[in-house]
Enzyme design. Structure first.
Site, short mmCIF file in Angstrom:
data_model
loop_
_atom_site.label_atom_id
_atom_site.label_comp_id
_atom_site.label_asym_id
_atom_site.label_seq_id
_atom_site.Cartn_x
_atom_site.Cartn_y
_atom_site.Cartn_z
N THR A 183 -8.61 6.36 -1.93
CA THR A 183 -9.96 5.84 -2.05
C THR A 183 -10.96 6.96 -1.76
OG1 THR A 183 -9.71 5.00 0.19
CG2 THR A 183 -9.56 3.39 -1.58
N LYS A 216 -8.33 13.92 4.46
CA LYS A 216 -7.46 12.74 4.53
C LYS A 216 -6.46 12.96 5.65
CE LYS A 216 -6.63 13.71 0.12
NZ LYS A 216 -6.91 12.52 -0.66
N ARG A 217 -5.62 11.95 5.95
CA ARG A 217 -4.56 12.12 6.94
C ARG A 217 -3.71 13.33 6.58
NH1 ARG A 217 -3.78 8.45 11.42
NH2 ARG A 217 -1.71 9.33 11.35
N LYS A 224 0.62 14.55 0.86
CA LYS A 224 -0.77 14.78 0.43
C LYS A 224 -1.02 16.28 0.18
CE LYS A 224 -2.50 10.71 2.93
NZ LYS A 224 -3.17 9.84 1.95
N LYS A 282 -14.70 7.98 -3.41
CA LYS A 282 -15.93 8.29 -2.67
C LYS A 282 -16.50 9.63 -3.10
CE LYS A 282 -13.80 5.74 0.96
NZ LYS A 282 -12.77 5.81 2.01
N HIS A 338 0.80 -1.23 0.00
CA HIS A 338 0.00 0.00 0.00
C HIS A 338 0.83 1.28 0.00
CE1 HIS A 338 -3.92 -1.94 0.82
NE2 HIS A 338 -3.18 -2.81 1.49
C1 26V Z 1 2.69 2.12 8.26
C2 26V Z 1 2.79 2.09 9.62
C3 26V Z 1 4.12 1.86 10.18
C4 26V Z 1 4.12 1.62 11.66
C5 26V Z 1 3.11 2.41 12.42
C6 26V Z 1 1.73 2.28 11.89
C7 26V Z 1 1.66 2.30 10.41
C8 26V Z 1 0.46 2.49 9.80
C9 26V Z 1 0.38 2.51 8.44
C10 26V Z 1 1.49 2.33 7.66
C11 26V Z 1 1.43 2.30 6.16
C12 26V Z 1 0.32 3.00 5.64
C13 26V Z 1 0.08 2.63 4.22
C14 26V Z 1 -1.26 3.14 3.76
O1 26V Z 1 -2.14 3.41 4.53
N1 26V Z 1 -1.41 3.27 2.48
C15 26V Z 1 -2.64 3.76 1.88
O2 26V Z 1 -3.40 2.63 1.47
C16 26V Z 1 -4.61 2.99 0.82
C17 26V Z 1 -5.35 1.72 0.52
O3 26V Z 1 -4.67 0.99 -0.44
C18 26V Z 1 -4.30 3.79 -0.43
O4 26V Z 1 -5.52 4.18 -1.03
C19 26V Z 1 -3.48 5.02 -0.08
O5 26V Z 1 -3.09 5.69 -1.27
C20 26V Z 1 -2.25 4.62 0.68
O6 26V Z 1 -1.55 5.76 1.16
#
Ligand code: 26V
Length: 813
Positions: free
Chosen positions: A646, A539-540, A545, A650, A348
């Site tokens: 996503t 978004k975050r 972003k 929406k 992701h």
């Molecule tokens: C990494 C970590 C590392 C440790 C701490 C907690 C944590 C939480 C999340 C992540 C990676 C996040 C990756 C992510 O959320 N990617 C998003 O995924 C969506 C669904 O596929 C996508 O639409 C977004 O573009 C993408 O940023």
């Protein structure tokens, strides 16, 4: 009839007559009614019979953002109207009752919400599936804004219990940490025992995942930790009260919080333990269910597939190997053959800082057996590589599961790729980048292994539930088959040319805008004009972003409007999103949004033409109000950084036009809705790469663009923070001397001119609506039903049992 039943449930489940029932009692009764209706279906779905019909998908994810269930379930079961009426007869408003249901915020953003949309679609398509995750006591923090600063508050969403969950005291697994290895085998065939580990228990809690008018009800199984002997009674009786509870507390800390994003430094080791905790319980549960079917282990990959949502659950690969070797006594080749065919991995993000690696030290201390297995997997894998590409030591180092530089670490993505049948990206461009850049060596080694499945969203949640008026309008024209056959939404396109339909469509949007205006009034105390262009960035908060790009545009607009009283602009800019607690630049960005808003909203020179609002505590609940009200969807990430997105889907589905870069799924959305119905701007991925390769210089843009310079100078001068004039200097420095890592300045001119286009277009409300309709109709292919079908065909080989004899084992790579 349903009404009588509901009244019966008020009495039986709350002990009160309906007259005396408050909203919480009505909620309990509604949940009881729904549970009764779905209970039967649920037990049928999880019955062995149903599972034997096809492959079972196990979706492992550290995050799930399912949203509230009540309204969703009432609509699915066609109970919504009758229940609403019964409540109204008793003077109770269903929407007030629905607000009392906790919104499980068990995720950070897109990744967690995607997990929920895919589960929804699997149920809808009748595919047997389980989601596996953690039952966090506190979900993602609740965001409070104090003078523009984000303050994180715990979100004890289970405070009043979760009315939907079913505790499964019968499903409890031991999970061990630490200990040591003892070799019990003969010299030529070692057999390891992992002994002396500190064992805690994982207890299952089930949540229902209902499909839309489908017979299938799937399960989201969340694990909560417990201990065999939670309380050290002897110690307690000897008066050591605090000490007696310390083990209990240490165990419970495992599921206390969800880690709020990749930029937060804290709790790395705890996160590592969380990952193993839920993965171990899930794999044990999967094997238990499989064993119950009576089929031989060789059939495992024919009967199940374990999809891992990013690398966070990738320890599952080592865990399955451990169980197959140490508990079921398979030999290595058999075990590895089965494992590699049972897993699939979704990537992701390609952002280097979010690609997980774990120090070997953690493994040595907590998971010694898994470390040994990972060494062995790596050794065999690299020997295979060396055989195919002799004399390429650099390649071997690049592909290794262990990063040898500095503190030695396990590269979880490499483990996930080596241990999976397929690997997928989440949009065409993201998958292509995986193949060409980050995982190019793997792509060359395993041609065809990395495939694309573009993300999708649940139309039930994001249209049916979030925008019922639009659904009614669409139904009046094309019926409602599109709810179960989303491709049929495309039939809406010709109605874009019907003036009466456009008028009705605009009226729905207008009412949704009023609803958002009410939310803004109550959350922010600001009144906004529903006739203005609702320009939405939700978004975050993250630099890639580019909330800052939007903000620079707002300041530029503000400046233009102050200079020119006749500019025909009327725009409301809406931001919402959370910053990771340890991400200082993101938090300062929030403060800047707040301070600019204070200035802009109070300035009579721009009154009625520009408003800026920030809606606190973004989550599924708020999104369901904001999304249907948007006119313009901001998808402005630096090209090459947003894997898919996503939110973009929406918003477009709900009739917003997108202003976006050629990044992630934006590219496919633009293709689907037509270039003329999408506002595209900014550097492409190739241009971004070129700019960086040439040594990107943000000062060139600063000096070359007078408007940009004025905006940055205004922010740096303390104009928006008179009591602390240097407050926002770090923001401006980041964008200039700091190198502007996400090329905000490079895209500024293109963005501003694109927005001029947007404004000119919005003046023709009728034509704007025509294009909005084409966006809704064009989004058909972004249903998560579609995505699940692709997963099933391309990755899972699901739907029917694989027509194959029990496979012969071949020497594994
Ligand atoms: C990494 C970590 C590392 C440790 C701490 C907690 C944590 C939480 C999340 C992540 C990676 C996040 C990756 C992510 O959320 N990617 C998003 O995924 C969506 C669904 O596929 C996508 O639409 C977004 O573009 C993408 O940023």
């Amino acid at each position: 009839m349903q009404g009588d039943l509901l009244l019966k449930y008020v009495r039986s489940s709350t002990g009160r007559p309906p007259k005396a029932a408050g909203p919480r009692q009505w909620l309990a009764a509604l949940v009881a009614l729904v549970r009764e209706r779905i209970g039967e279906q649920w037990s049928r779905s999880i019955g062995a019979e149903a599972e034997r019909r096809g492959k079972c998908v196990y979706y492992l994810s550290m995050e799930f953002l399912p949203g509230r269930l009540l309204i969703h379930a009432l609509r699915n079961l066609d109970l919504y109207e009758s229940c609403r009426e019964t409540l109204a007869e008793h003077g109770v408003d269903l929407s007030v009752v629905a607000e009392l249901e906790p919104d499980p915020a068990l995720g950070n953003g897109g990744l967690g919400r995607l997990a929920a949309c895919l589960l929804d679609s699997m149920a809808n398509l009748g595919l047997p599936a389980y989601g596996y995750g953690i039952r966090y006591d506190c979900g993602l923090f609740a965001q409070e804004m104090v003078d523009g600063w984000q303050v994180e508050r715990p979100d004890p969403w289970l405070r009043y219990g979760n009315p939907w969950e079913i505790p499964r005291g019968d499903l409890v697994y031991p999970v061990g940490f630490g200990g040591r290895l003892v070799d019990h085998g003969a010299a030529e065939r070692p057999r390891y025992d992992w002994t002396g580990s500190d064992e805690i228990l994982a207890v299952a809690y089930d949540l229902p995942v209902p499909g839309f008018q489908s017979q299938r009800l799937n399960t989201l199984r969340l694990w909560s930790p417990g201990a065999a002997h939670e309380l050290d009674l002897r110690s307690f009786n000897e008066g050591n009260h605090a000490g007696a509870f310390s083990r209990k507390n240490a165990i419970e800390s495992l599921s206390q919080v969800l880690y709020p994003g990749d930029a937060s430094p804290a709790g790395r080791e705890l996160r590592f333990k969380q990952e193993y905790f839920f993965v171990s319980a899930s794999v044990q549960d999967i094997l238990r269910r499989f064993r119950r079917s009576g089929r031989p282990l060789e059939c495992l990959p024919d009967d199940i597939v374990i999809q891992i949502n990013d690398t966070h659950p990738s320890l599952a690969i080592a865990e399955l190997m451990r169980l197959l070797l140490d508990r079921h006594h398979l030999d290595w080749e058999q075990a590895w053959h089965l494992t590699r065919r049972s897993f699939a991995y979704t990537n992701h993000t390609l952002m280097p800082e979010a690609l997980e690696t774990w120090p070997l030290q953690y493994f040595e201390k907590l998971l010694p057996r898994h470390l040994q297995l990972i060494y062995e997997i790596n050794d065999r894998f690299l020997r295979g590589v060396a055989r195919r590409c002799p004399n390429d030591g650099a390649l071997v180092r690049r592909l290794s599961l262990i990063d040898e530089e500095g503190e030695r670490r396990v590269r979880m993505a490499h483990l996930a790729i080596a241990g999976s049948r397929r690997v997928n990206g989440v949009s065409k461009i993201h998958t292509s980048l995986m193949q060409r850049t980050t995982f190019a060596d793997f792509a060359a080694l395993f041609p065809g292994k990395i495939v694309n499945v573009t993300n999708g969203i649940s139309f039930r949640r994001w249209l049916h539930e979030a925008n019922p008026e639009l659904v009614a309008l669409i139904r009046s024209r094309i019926g409602d088959r599109w709810l179960s056959q989303p491709d049929e939404l495309a039939a809406l396109a010709p109605h874009a040319d019907d003036p009466a339909f456009r008028t009705a469509f605009r009226a729905v949007k207008q009412r949704n805008k009023l609803r958002l205006a009410e939310l803004v009034a109550s959350d922010c105390g600001i009144s906004i004009d529903p006739n203005s262009l609702f320009d939405v960035h939700i978004k975050r908060i993250h630099e890639y972003k580019r909330q800052l790009l939007k903000l620079l545009h707002v300041v530029a607009l503000y400046d233009r409007l102050r200079r020119d009283a006749s500019l025909p602009i009327s725009r409301t800019v809406v931001f919402s999103g959370k910053a990771a607690p340890g991400y200082a630049m993101a938090k300062l960005t929030l403060k800047l949004i707040h301070d600019v808003a204070l200035r802009v909203n109070a300035d009579p020179a721009v009154a009625g033409r520009l408003k800026l609002v920030f809606i606190p505590d973004y989550g599924v609940r708020k999104a369901q109000v904001i999304v249907p009200a948007a006119d313009l969807s901001e998808q402005i990430s630096t090209a090459g950084h947003e894997a898919s997105g996503t939110g973009n889907m929406k918003l477009a589905l709900n009739g917003a036009l997108t202003v976006g870069t050629l990044d992630g799924a934006n590219i496919e959305i633009r293709e689907a809705v037509g270039e003329e119905n999408f506002f595209c701007f900014g550097a492409t991925i190739e241009e971004v790469a070129k700019l960086r390769a040439e040594g990107y210089d943000p000062w060139r843009h600063y000096h070359g663009n007078a408007e940009l310079r004025a905006v940055l100078d205004l922010i740096a001068s303390g104009h928006f923070s008179p009591s602390a004039p240097d407050l926002f200097k770090p923001v401006v420095e980041r964008l200039t001397s700091g190198g502007d890592p996400y090329l905000v300045l490079a895209d500024f001119a293109s963005y501003v001119s694109c927005q001029e286009h947007v404004e000119a277009n919005y003046l023709d409300a009728d034509d704007w609506t025509r294009r909005a309709v084409l966006n809704t109709a064009g989004l058909a292919k972004f249903s998560s039903d579609h995505a699940v079908r692709r997963y099933a065909e391309l990755i899972w080989n699901a739907g029917a049992r694989e027509e194959r004899a029990v496979p012969a084992f071949t020497a594994a790579e």
